[in-house]
Scaffold this active site. Structure first.
Site, short mmCIF file in Angstrom:
data_model
loop_
_atom_site.label_atom_id
_atom_site.label_comp_id
_atom_site.label_asym_id
_atom_site.label_seq_id
_atom_site.Cartn_x
_atom_site.Cartn_y
_atom_site.Cartn_z
N LYS A 1 4.96 -3.01 8.31
CA LYS A 1 6.04 -2.22 7.75
C LYS A 1 7.30 -3.09 7.73
O LYS A 1 7.73 -3.59 8.78
CB LYS A 1 6.28 -0.95 8.57
CG LYS A 1 7.48 -0.15 8.11
CD LYS A 1 7.54 1.23 8.75
CE LYS A 1 6.54 2.16 8.11
NZ LYS A 1 6.73 3.56 8.51
N ILE B 1 0.81 -1.22 0.00
CA ILE B 1 0.00 0.00 0.00
C ILE B 1 0.84 1.27 0.00
O ILE B 1 0.33 2.34 -0.31
CB ILE B 1 -0.99 0.02 1.19
CG1 ILE B 1 -0.24 -0.15 2.53
CG2 ILE B 1 -2.04 -1.04 1.05
CD1 ILE B 1 -1.16 -0.09 3.74
N MET C 1 11.73 4.67 4.94
CA MET C 1 12.04 3.67 5.96
C MET C 1 11.82 2.25 5.47
O MET C 1 12.58 1.34 5.78
CB MET C 1 11.16 3.93 7.19
CG MET C 1 11.36 2.94 8.32
SD MET C 1 12.97 3.10 9.10
CE MET C 1 12.79 4.72 9.82
N GLY C 2 10.76 2.05 4.68
CA GLY C 2 10.48 0.70 4.23
C GLY C 2 9.21 0.64 3.40
O GLY C 2 8.70 1.65 2.93
N ASP D 1 10.72 12.68 13.96
CA ASP D 1 10.40 12.90 12.54
C ASP D 1 8.92 13.22 12.36
O ASP D 1 8.25 12.65 11.49
CB ASP D 1 10.78 11.66 11.73
CG ASP D 1 10.80 11.94 10.22
OD1 ASP D 1 10.96 13.13 9.85
OD2 ASP D 1 10.65 11.00 9.43
#
Length: 621
Positions: free
Chosen positions: A50, A27, A32-33, A144
């Site tokens: 994730k 999706i 990050m991944g 973040d």
């Protein structure tokens, strides 16, 4: 799973991760991944997975940091934080399983919904700060925060429900990429430069105040429509955070009429020196709340009927969201005053929402019949109907009347995150009935309870003890027939029976009413307890009543059921009137006396008409 693999080129689609999580589809892909939608087969619920990019995991230091941060994030238990369900390693790749969110991130909302109202901005920030407050209390710094890490889901009552994503993962990314370098080293940027606190940009150790600075950037951006610092490159942007003063927010958004106190909040949050900022998320949130407190407006003039387009200077009706000449969005605060010597035309009669409960006299009477027929016994009843038919509204009206007459009323429902958290509804039912603390209390609070009930409370509230383990083993050896060998299930039902009995003893002449709203979305463990108590009820004068979707079968033995339908279209038109869009309901209503409309549709029709819609939808959206 083979069919899933055939439909996708992604090798992870169709794989089963440890814990029974089957990957269904990709999706999103980020720095990050990769994020996948998956299904937790054992519980039948949708989750998000994730999987960290392999190139970020070059050594054991990064892997250890990921496990540490994931374990810390899994301790978060706040409604505005995304819950971490599981984490680990699969075929050499680190992964994290989280609750699946259905909503839009803040960046998308700001783009699609145009300039957001000040009250909405403040509400979004206060929810994010509430999540940060809990994270900071257990030593987690986000590092973040940005619009993409805030997901907004619409509430049925209106407004937004905010979830904060990716707690702690920014530190993992910093270790993976930095290998000890500072963020200002050539070509080295960790985090998101546009939202980075000065001390983070310098590579200093950061604390909670770095997250509060990022919230200040978000607040500035949402109010002004622009970032406070946005250079041509990441390095230039970082240097601006270190050296530049934030621009004049009122000059960027003159149409906003931003209160002085809110401006002070923005600039304090963006202070270069952490000691000059807010020192906690709760302090920041309190300042936000105080800055938008509305004074009495009874003597203020009514809203003006026109707005002026900032792009082409055309005037448009106040109800329009976009300019009819150039298509630009019409901003709040751009109203046009009437010509000198003339007064603004009178405002049309505004329909107040929510609409009053109407046309449900027979249904309320039916509920009261169930209540009046209680004779030292437990009875059960259900309200069933489609979405929008008004089950919750009718149930709440009945409960309000019952409470006024002296009944002990406890109302529960599914967890607010709709992830079917085990025992959530049952926990709230027991604490409400028995008058226990939110965490369930301890043995000193559980007076008059059997050993089975005590073991049930310990299981429900996760107060495991040697006694509860022995009791669970005893049930497992000789399970009662009604529970089909499910030891914890039997103990949970016994705990609820005790709570109902205790509630009866604390009621002064009235009855006990336990209401479960949206039963179809309540977790399975709680549903089983309610069903088992109805099958084998305690000797109490109590009414268990549930509202659920008409397609759901609660399995309540001998429960009386009431099927709810819509309201007569003529009644709906009378409720909302001409200015609320009632004329759209009247078409054909006089000739069709059986025509029905859903109460929720009436509310949608009023909002649609207020926003300038001309051809309302014919049914619930």
């Amino acid at each position: 799973m083979e069919k899933l693999r055939e439909k996708s080129d992604d090798p992870l689609v169709g794989c089963s991760l440890p814990g029974g999580h089957v990957v269904i589809e990709l999706i999103d892909v980020g720095g990050m991944g990769r994020v996948y939608r998956a299904e937790q087969k054992m519980l039948g619920r949708t989750v998000a997975v994730k999987i960290i990019h392999p190139h970020l995991l070059g050594d054991e230091t990064v892997e250890a940091r990921f496990i540490t941060e994931a374990r810390a994030a899994s301790q978060l238990n706040h409604p505005n934080s995304v819950g971490v369900i599981d984490f680990g390693k699969f075929e050499g790749r680190l992964y994290m399983v989280m609750e699946y969110l259905r909503g839009r991130d803040l960046a998308t909302v700001a783009h699609e919904d145009g300039p957001l109202e000040i009250d909405r901005i403040v509400d979004i920030l206060m929810q994010a700060l509430a999540a940060l407050e809990e994270a900071h209390a257990i030593g987690i710094i986000h590092r973040d925060l940005k619009p993409e890490n805030l997901v907004l889901s619409p509430l049925r009552s209106g407004g937004d429900f905010v979830k904060v994503l990716d707690f702690g993962l920014a530190k993992v990314l910093e270790v993976a990429r930095g290998r000890g370098k500072r963020i200002t080293d050539p070509g080295m940027v960790c985090g998101t430069p546009e939202y980075m606190a000065p001390e983070q940009a310098r590579g200093d150790n950061v604390d909670r105040r770095a997250d509060l600075y990022a919230c200040g950037v978000l607040l500035f951006e949402l109010l002004g429509g622009e970032l406070p610092f946005d250079g041509g490159t990441p390095r230039e942007t970082v240097l601006m955070h270190l050296t530049k003063v934030p621009p004049d927010l009122r000059a960027l958004a003159p149409h906003r009429d931003i209160p002085d106190q809110l401006l002070d909040v923005v600039y304090k949050a963006l202070a270069k020196d952490p000691s000059e900022r807010f020192q906690s998320a709760s302090e920041f949130s309190a300042a936000l709340k105080d800055s938008t407190t509305v004074e009495d407006t009874t003597d203020r003039p009514s809203p003006l009927p026109l707005r002026r387009c900032r792009e082409c200077d055309a005037t448009m009706p106040r109800s329009q969201k976009f300019c009819g000449e150039c298509g630009s969005p019409l901003h709040v605060g751009s109203e046009v005053p009437p010509p000198p010597g003339e007064s603004a035309p009178p405002e049309p009669q505004v329909v107040q929402l929510p609409l009053p409960l109407s046309g449900r006299e027979d249904e309320l009477g039916w509920l009261w019949e169930r209540r009046e027929t209680l004779h030292f016994a437990l009875a059960s009843a259900t309200l069933a109907g489609p979405n929008g038919v008004g089950k919750t509204r009718l149930l709440n009206e009945f409960l309000s009347q019952a409470e006024e007459r002296g009944d002990r009323v406890v109302s529960v429902g599914p967890d607010p995150w709709w992830v079917e958290r085990s025992y959530y509804a049952l926990q709230h039912a027991i604490t409400g009935l028995a008058g226990l603390p939110e965490h369930g209390g301890d043995a000193s609070d559980w007076t008059g309870i059997s050993s089975d009930g005590r073991a049930g409370l310990e299981a429900i509230f996760d107060h495991e003890s040697p006694a509860s383990r022995r009791m669970a083993r005893r049930w497992a050896d000789t399970p009662p027939a009604a529970t089909e060998g499910s030891s914890t299930r039997a103990l949970a039902a016994e705990a609820l029976r005790w709570a109902l009995s205790r509630a009866q003893g604390r009621t002064d002449g009235g009855s006990v009413i336990l209401a479960i709203d949206d039963l179809h979305a309540v977790d399975g463990a709680s549903c089983n307890a309610f069903k088992d108590v109805i099958s084998e009820p305690p000797l109490v004068e109590a009414l268990l009543i549930a509202a659920h979707h008409s397609r759901f079968d609660p399995g309540w033995e001998n429960a009386e059921a009431l099927a709810l339908g819509g309201l007569p279209a003529k009644l709906g038109a009378d409720l909302i009137g001409e200015n609320g869009g009632g004329s759209a309901l009247l078409t054909g209503a006089e000739d069709d006396a059986e025509r029905r409309v859903l109460p929720m549709y009436l509310g949608q029709l009023v909002r649609y008409t207020r926003e300038g819609g001309e051809e309302p939808p014919g049914r619930l959206a």
